[in-house]
Design an enzyme around this catalytic site. Structure first.
Site, PDB file in Angstrom:
ATOM      1  N   ASP A 108       0.849  -1.196   0.000  1.00 38.89           N
ATOM      2  CA  ASP A 108       0.000   0.000   0.000  1.00 38.89           C
ATOM      3  C   ASP A 108       0.884   1.245   0.000  1.00 38.89           C
ATOM      4  OD1 ASP A 108      -2.320  -1.505   0.170  1.00 38.89           O
ATOM      5  OD2 ASP A 108      -2.681  -1.075   2.294  1.00 38.89           O
ATOM      6  N   MET A 109       0.311   2.369  -0.466  1.00 44.07           N
ATOM      7  CA  MET A 109       1.064   3.623  -0.404  1.00 44.07           C
ATOM      8  C   MET A 109       0.486   4.491   0.704  1.00 44.07           C
ATOM      9  SD  MET A 109       3.653   5.168  -1.476  1.00 44.07           S
ATOM     10  CE  MET A 109       4.200   4.443  -3.018  1.00 44.07           C
ATOM     11  N   ARG A 158      -1.243  -0.873  -8.538  1.00 51.34           N
ATOM     12  CA  ARG A 158      -2.631  -0.537  -8.213  1.00 51.34           C
ATOM     13  C   ARG A 158      -2.711   0.987  -8.238  1.00 51.34           C
ATOM     14  NH1 ARG A 158      -3.898  -1.309  -2.219  1.00 51.34           N
ATOM     15  NH2 ARG A 158      -4.405  -3.479  -2.645  1.00 51.34           N
ATOM     16  N   GLY A 162      -5.583   8.398  -3.827  1.00 50.72           N
ATOM     17  CA  GLY A 162      -4.757   8.824  -2.692  1.00 50.72           C
ATOM     18  C   GLY A 162      -5.653   9.234  -1.541  1.00 50.72           C
ATOM     19  N   ALA A 163      -5.433   8.636  -0.379  1.00 53.82           N
ATOM     20  CA  ALA A 163      -6.338   8.818   0.758  1.00 53.82           C
ATOM     21  C   ALA A 163      -5.812   9.820   1.784  1.00 53.82           C
ATOM     22  CB  ALA A 163      -6.570   7.469   1.438  1.00 53.82           C
ATOM     23  N   HIS A 201     -13.987   3.800  -6.578  1.00 54.74           N
ATOM     24  CA  HIS A 201     -15.451   3.616  -6.576  1.00 54.74           C
ATOM     25  C   HIS A 201     -16.096   4.612  -7.513  1.00 54.74           C
ATOM     26  CE1 HIS A 201     -13.639   2.636  -2.686  1.00 54.74           C
ATOM     27  NE2 HIS A 201     -14.311   1.520  -2.858  1.00 54.74           N
ATOM     28  N   ARG A 263     -11.842   6.467   5.842  1.00 59.17           N
ATOM     29  CA  ARG A 263     -13.047   6.230   5.038  1.00 59.17           C
ATOM     30  C   ARG A 263     -14.104   7.303   5.308  1.00 59.17           C
ATOM     31  NH1 ARG A 263      -9.614   3.091   3.665  1.00 59.17           N
ATOM     32  NH2 ARG A 263      -9.309   4.907   2.366  1.00 59.17           N
TER      33      ARG A 263
HETATM   34  P1  FDA Z   1     -14.395   9.075  -4.188  1.00 53.13           P
HETATM   35  O1  FDA Z   1     -14.552   8.864  -2.731  1.00 53.13           O
HETATM   36  O2  FDA Z   1     -13.514  10.181  -4.674  1.00 53.13           O
HETATM   37  O3  FDA Z   1     -15.808   9.232  -4.822  1.00 53.13           O
HETATM   38  C1  FDA Z   1     -15.982   9.744  -6.156  1.00 53.13           C
HETATM   39  C2  FDA Z   1     -17.260   9.223  -6.788  1.00 53.13           C
HETATM   40  O4  FDA Z   1     -17.320   7.796  -6.711  1.00 53.13           O
HETATM   41  C3  FDA Z   1     -18.511   9.672  -6.133  1.00 53.13           C
HETATM   42  O5  FDA Z   1     -18.869  10.955  -6.527  1.00 53.13           O
HETATM   43  C4  FDA Z   1     -19.463   8.596  -6.622  1.00 53.13           C
HETATM   44  O6  FDA Z   1     -19.821   8.810  -7.954  1.00 53.13           O
HETATM   45  C5  FDA Z   1     -18.640   7.346  -6.583  1.00 53.13           C
HETATM   46  N1  FDA Z   1     -18.793   6.597  -5.305  1.00 53.13           N
HETATM   47  C6  FDA Z   1     -17.896   6.514  -4.318  1.00 53.13           C
HETATM   48  N2  FDA Z   1     -18.357   5.732  -3.327  1.00 53.13           N
HETATM   49  C7  FDA Z   1     -19.581   5.349  -3.694  1.00 53.13           C
HETATM   50  C8  FDA Z   1     -20.559   4.556  -3.088  1.00 53.13           C
HETATM   51  N3  FDA Z   1     -20.379   4.011  -1.864  1.00 53.13           N
HETATM   52  N4  FDA Z   1     -21.726   4.347  -3.742  1.00 53.13           N
HETATM   53  C9  FDA Z   1     -21.919   4.907  -4.954  1.00 53.13           C
HETATM   54  N5  FDA Z   1     -21.023   5.686  -5.578  1.00 53.13           N
HETATM   55  C10 FDA Z   1     -19.874   5.906  -4.956  1.00 53.13           C
HETATM   56  N6  FDA Z   1      -5.276   5.079  -0.893  1.00 53.13           N
HETATM   57  C11 FDA Z   1      -3.975   5.294  -0.580  1.00 53.13           C
HETATM   58  O7  FDA Z   1      -3.577   6.432  -0.342  1.00 53.13           O
HETATM   59  N7  FDA Z   1      -3.109   4.230  -0.505  1.00 53.13           N
HETATM   60  C12 FDA Z   1      -3.493   2.943  -0.774  1.00 53.13           C
HETATM   61  O8  FDA Z   1      -2.664   2.034  -0.707  1.00 53.13           O
HETATM   62  C13 FDA Z   1      -4.859   2.727  -1.122  1.00 53.13           C
HETATM   63  N8  FDA Z   1      -5.316   1.477  -1.402  1.00 53.13           N
HETATM   64  C14 FDA Z   1      -6.605   1.332  -1.884  1.00 53.13           C
HETATM   65  C15 FDA Z   1      -7.047   0.082  -2.307  1.00 53.13           C
HETATM   66  C16 FDA Z   1      -8.296  -0.054  -2.884  1.00 53.13           C
HETATM   67  C17 FDA Z   1      -8.734  -1.407  -3.357  1.00 53.13           C
HETATM   68  C18 FDA Z   1      -9.150   1.087  -3.038  1.00 53.13           C
HETATM   69  C19 FDA Z   1     -10.483   0.982  -3.680  1.00 53.13           C
HETATM   70  C20 FDA Z   1      -8.727   2.311  -2.568  1.00 53.13           C
HETATM   71  C21 FDA Z   1      -7.478   2.459  -1.997  1.00 53.13           C
HETATM   72  N9  FDA Z   1      -7.057   3.681  -1.516  1.00 53.13           N
HETATM   73  C22 FDA Z   1      -5.733   3.837  -1.169  1.00 53.13           C
HETATM   74  C23 FDA Z   1      -8.027   4.782  -1.306  1.00 53.13           C
HETATM   75  C24 FDA Z   1      -8.110   5.746  -2.477  1.00 53.13           C
HETATM   76  O9  FDA Z   1      -6.915   6.459  -2.596  1.00 53.13           O
HETATM   77  C25 FDA Z   1      -9.263   6.739  -2.301  1.00 53.13           C
HETATM   78  O10 FDA Z   1      -9.020   7.506  -1.150  1.00 53.13           O
HETATM   79  C26 FDA Z   1     -10.628   6.096  -2.190  1.00 53.13           C
HETATM   80  O11 FDA Z   1     -10.780   5.002  -3.049  1.00 53.13           O
HETATM   81  C27 FDA Z   1     -11.737   7.136  -2.515  1.00 53.13           C
HETATM   82  O12 FDA Z   1     -11.650   7.579  -3.835  1.00 53.13           O
HETATM   83  P2  FDA Z   1     -12.592   6.973  -5.002  1.00 53.13           P
HETATM   84  O13 FDA Z   1     -11.937   7.220  -6.279  1.00 53.13           O
HETATM   85  O14 FDA Z   1     -12.865   5.549  -4.698  1.00 53.13           O
HETATM   86  O15 FDA Z   1     -13.966   7.712  -4.922  1.00 53.13           O
END
Ligand code: FDA
Length: 281
Positions: A108-109, A158, A162-163, A201, A263
């Site tokens: 993971d990062m 992957r 970025g979280a 997501h 989260r």
């Molecule tokens: P984001 O939260 O930005 O949401 C954008 C859009 O997605 C929303 O407007 C909606 O359209 C849709 N959406 C999101 N959630 C939804 C829901 N529950 N229902 C319906 N629509 C929804 N980060 C990191 O820094 N280091 C790491 O190693 C990892 N590892 C990792 C593994 C995996 C498998 C995942 C999925 C994610 C990570 N992350 C991570 C986290 C990542 O960096 C990020 O913070 C989150 O995935 C949130 O960004 P998203 O792009 O998922 O959607």
């Protein structure tokens, strides 16, 4: 069980490896893959880091053969903040343990203070092993270069947004900018062909990845889509039904609070879920 523990259960599979394997089996029954994460954050001394590594090694061996032995780790858990050499030794040991059981380790990062050190340890281990991959964050300005290097070496990446909250000097901060970078990097990784994982997501980004793969003529066995346990489960099933590979990040363990807060911080809907359950649960 406390009320917070109850709420965290939406995002965390449970406190024990048994609970996580239970989730893994239920996912596998639906054709969905998993990567397991034994939750824990930064370790500040060698003894704790070694204990964390032993716990992850035990996890790798405990995953039953009918599930893929795919585990995600954080390097600060493996002593990155104590000593680079210690972290390298422990990470190499875990990748070796995984190789002995045909397993895979995803690194993971974490936040930007650890980006370079994480990549350095990954590269050092990767020289000797194929069963290790890295995570890159589209929100960091440096990531375009990191993706180019990984593609050149055939590393398994992957891609996520970025979280961690990062300063504007080193990170894109507007969501439209992050999405644009994410789309560009998705294309480069798919073109690079080293079985990338598109972890989001975000529906617009999932669609973009599927469209790009189709345009490049890549079959669904050439990449995977990844999401977090508890988020968009209906979408996982739809994607599998449509023939795509989906892997769910399944965290478990007693140290769930930092993961849970990340989260909540990410999405207001996650907070709404928690508040709704507190009020009406
Ligand atoms: P984001 O939260 O930005 O949401 C954008 C859009 O997605 C929303 O407007 C909606 O359209 C849709 N959406 C999101 N959630 C939804 C829901 N529950 N229902 C319906 N629509 C929804 N980060 C990191 O820094 N280091 C790491 O190693 C990892 N590892 C990792 C593994 C995996 C498998 C995942 C999925 C994610 C990570 N992350 C991570 C986290 C990542 O960096 C990020 O913070 C989150 O995935 C949130 O960004 P998203 O792009 O998922 O959607």
């Amino acid at each position: 069980m406390g009320v917070l523990t109850f709420l965290a259960r939406r995002f965390v599979a449970g406190e024990t490896a048994d609970a996580a394997m239970g989730v893994g089996r239920r996912l596998a029954a639906e054709g969905i893959r998993a990567t397991f994460d034994l939750l824990g954050e930064n370790t500040h001394d060698e003894r704790t880091a070694r204990r964390s590594a032993e716990a992850v090694a035990a996890l790798i061996r405990a995953i039953p053969p009918e599930l893929e032995r795919n585990v995600s780790i954080k390097l600060t858990q493996m002593g990155l903040d104590v000593s680079r050499d210690l972290c390298l030794e422990l990470t190499r040991g875990l990748v070796q343990t995984a190789r002995e059981v045909s397993g895979f380790i995803r690194i993971d990062m974490e936040g930007s203070p650890f980006t370079q050190a994480t990549l350095d340890v990954f590269r050092a281990v990767r020289r000797d092993y194929d069963n290790v991959g890295i995570v890159l964050q589209a929100s960091l300005r440096r990531t375009e270069n990191d993706v180019a290097e990984c593609v050149a070496r055939g590393d398994r990446v992957r891609l996520c947004k970025g979280a961690y909250k990062e300063p504007a000097a080193i990170a894109w901060t507007r969501m439209d900018e992050i999405r644009e970078v994410y789309r560009r990097l998705t294309r480069r990784l798919l073109e690079g062909g080293a079985y990338p994982a598109i972890a989001t997501h975000d529906e617009s980004l999932i669609r973009h990845a599927l469209d790009t793969a189709r345009e490049l003529g890549l079959g669904p066995e050439r990449f995977e889509l990844q999401m977090l346990y508890g988020l968009r489960p209906r979408r996982w099933r739809e994607l599998v039904r449509d023939g795509f590979r989906v892997r769910i990040y399944v965290p478990y363990g007693t140290h769930w609070i930092p993961y849970f807060y990340r989260r909540l911080r990410e999405r207001k809907e996650n907070v709404t879920f928690v508040l709704r359950n507190l009020l009406h649960g």
